[in-house]
Motif scaffolding. Structure first.
Motif, PDB file in Angstrom:
ATOM      1  N   ARG A   1       6.501  59.208 -27.044  1.00 48.86           N
ATOM      2  CA  ARG A   1       7.239  59.926 -28.081  1.00 48.86           C
ATOM      3  C   ARG A   1       8.412  60.713 -27.528  1.00 48.86           C
ATOM      4  N   GLN A   2       8.423  60.957 -26.244  1.00 50.30           N
ATOM      5  CA  GLN A   2       9.522  61.709 -25.652  1.00 50.30           C
ATOM      6  C   GLN A   2      10.036  60.945 -24.448  1.00 50.30           C
ATOM      7  N   GLY A   3      11.298  61.109 -24.188  1.00 48.07           N
ATOM      8  CA  GLY A   3      11.903  60.428 -23.061  1.00 48.07           C
ATOM      9  C   GLY A   3      11.493  61.071 -21.749  1.00 48.07           C
ATOM     10  N   PRO A   4      11.794  60.424 -20.653  1.00 41.87           N
ATOM     11  CA  PRO A   4      11.462  61.006 -19.357  1.00 41.87           C
ATOM     12  C   PRO A   4      12.275  62.271 -19.099  1.00 41.87           C
ATOM     13  N   ARG A   5      11.707  63.149 -18.319  1.00 41.97           N
ATOM     14  CA  ARG A   5      12.419  64.387 -17.988  1.00 41.97           C
ATOM     15  C   ARG A   5      13.593  64.075 -17.082  1.00 41.97           C
ATOM     16  N   ARG A   6      14.685  64.719 -17.363  1.00 46.19           N
ATOM     17  CA  ARG A   6      15.874  64.532 -16.535  1.00 46.19           C
ATOM     18  C   ARG A   6      16.319  65.876 -16.017  1.00 46.19           C
ATOM     19  N   ARG A   7      16.678  65.893 -14.773  1.00 47.62           N
ATOM     20  CA  ARG A   7      17.178  67.125 -14.168  1.00 47.62           C
ATOM     21  C   ARG A   7      18.660  67.260 -14.463  1.00 47.62           C
ATOM     22  N   GLY A   8      19.102  68.494 -14.490  1.00 48.80           N
ATOM     23  CA  GLY A   8      20.516  68.754 -14.660  1.00 48.80           C
ATOM     24  C   GLY A   8      21.251  68.431 -13.368  1.00 48.80           C
ATOM     25  N   PRO A   9      22.559  68.483 -13.397  1.00 46.91           N
ATOM     26  CA  PRO A   9      23.311  68.190 -12.174  1.00 46.91           C
ATOM     27  C   PRO A   9      23.021  69.230 -11.091  1.00 46.91           C
ATOM     28  N   TYR A  10      22.975  68.771  -9.862  1.00 46.85           N
ATOM     29  CA  TYR A  10      22.682  69.644  -8.733  1.00 46.85           C
ATOM     30  C   TYR A  10      23.920  70.461  -8.386  1.00 46.85           C
ATOM     31  N   THR A  11      23.758  71.767  -8.322  1.00 43.51           N
ATOM     32  CA  THR A  11      24.845  72.645  -7.903  1.00 43.51           C
ATOM     33  C   THR A  11      24.366  73.443  -6.697  1.00 43.51           C
ATOM     34  N   PRO A  12      24.912  73.159  -5.528  1.00 48.31           N
ATOM     35  CA  PRO A  12      24.467  73.890  -4.344  1.00 48.31           C
ATOM     36  C   PRO A  12      24.829  75.369  -4.451  1.00 48.31           C
ATOM     37  N   THR A  13      23.933  76.202  -4.004  1.00 48.29           N
ATOM     38  CA  THR A  13      24.163  77.639  -4.052  1.00 48.29           C
ATOM     39  C   THR A  13      24.593  78.140  -2.680  1.00 48.29           C
ATOM     40  N   LYS A  14      25.318  79.208  -2.687  1.00 46.64           N
ATOM     41  CA  LYS A  14      25.761  79.824  -1.449  1.00 46.64           C
ATOM     42  C   LYS A  14      24.556  80.515  -0.798  1.00 46.64           C
ATOM     43  N   PRO A  15      24.349  80.344   0.494  1.00 47.41           N
ATOM     44  CA  PRO A  15      23.208  80.996   1.126  1.00 47.41           C
ATOM     45  C   PRO A  15      23.292  82.520   0.997  1.00 47.41           C
ATOM     46  N   THR A  16      22.152  83.136   0.807  1.00 47.24           N
ATOM     47  CA  THR A  16      22.101  84.583   0.654  1.00 47.24           C
ATOM     48  C   THR A  16      22.326  85.246   2.002  1.00 47.24           C
ATOM     49  N   HIS A  17      23.194  86.214   2.007  1.00 49.05           N
ATOM     50  CA  HIS A  17      23.496  86.942   3.242  1.00 49.05           C
ATOM     51  C   HIS A  17      22.771  88.283   3.205  1.00 49.05           C
ATOM     52  N   TYR A  18      21.940  88.517   4.204  1.00 43.74           N
ATOM     53  CA  TYR A  18      21.231  89.778   4.325  1.00 43.74           C
ATOM     54  C   TYR A  18      21.837  90.564   5.479  1.00 43.74           C
ATOM     55  N   PRO A  19      22.578  91.642   5.185  1.00 43.65           N
ATOM     56  CA  PRO A  19      23.238  92.371   6.262  1.00 43.65           C
ATOM     57  C   PRO A  19      22.259  93.067   7.212  1.00 43.65           C
ATOM     58  N   ASP A  20      21.012  93.258   6.780  1.00 40.38           N
ATOM     59  CA  ASP A  20      20.056  93.925   7.661  1.00 40.38           C
ATOM     60  C   ASP A  20      19.239  92.932   8.480  1.00 40.38           C
ATOM     61  N   ARG A  21      19.592  91.615   8.435  1.00 37.40           N
ATOM     62  CA  ARG A  21      18.876  90.595   9.189  1.00 37.40           C
ATOM     63  C   ARG A  21      19.834  89.873  10.130  1.00 37.40           C
ATOM     64  N   VAL A  22      19.314  89.380  11.245  1.00 39.32           N
ATOM     65  CA  VAL A  22      20.106  88.679  12.250  1.00 39.32           C
ATOM     66  C   VAL A  22      19.376  87.393  12.619  1.00 39.32           C
ATOM     67  N   THR A  23      20.119  86.291  12.781  1.00 40.50           N
ATOM     68  CA  THR A  23      19.524  85.033  13.221  1.00 40.50           C
ATOM     69  C   THR A  23      19.685  84.943  14.731  1.00 40.50           C
ATOM     70  N   ARG A  24      18.567  84.674  15.404  1.00 38.18           N
ATOM     71  CA  ARG A  24      18.584  84.551  16.866  1.00 38.18           C
ATOM     72  C   ARG A  24      17.958  83.227  17.269  1.00 38.18           C
TER      73      ARG A  24
END
Length: 108
Positions: free
Chosen positions: A52-75
């Protein structure tokens, strides 16, 4: 041996009610069974009970900008793994000041 609940007559009646748009609960009340019994029977006879219903379809993919945490550092560890750790002011220096204005733009 037990009697089979879904005889060909009941399946034909359920198929007619299904094509009229009745819900599985309403068909179950009319036929004298439970809602899940009707759903399972319709699944077994997919050729006679169209979806009775069509298959689920996802919306277009929109990449998000990575979250920047000023109190964290990548090592990078000695084994080569990249880890995120809390900022240590004596090692990493003070955290950068980021101002956000009403438009949502970042200014450093």
């Amino acid at each position: 041996m037990t009697d089979v609940f879904w005889t060909e007559e009941r399946i034909a009646k359920a198929e007619k009610l299904w094509s009229e748009g009745l819900s599985a609960r309403a068909i179950a009340d009319i036929v004298g069974s439970k809602k899940n019994t009707v759903i399972n029977m319709a699944f077994r006879h997919r050729d006679r009970f169209p979806a009775r219903q069509g298959p689920r379809r996802r919306g277009p993919y929109t990449p998000t900008k990575p979250t920047h945490y000023p109190d964290r550092v990548t090592r990078i560890t000695t084994s080569g793994a990249s880890v995120t750790m809390p900022r240590v002011p004596t090692i990493d220096g003070p955290a950068p000041i980021i101002l956000q204005i009403a438009t949502g733009e970042e200014i450093q």
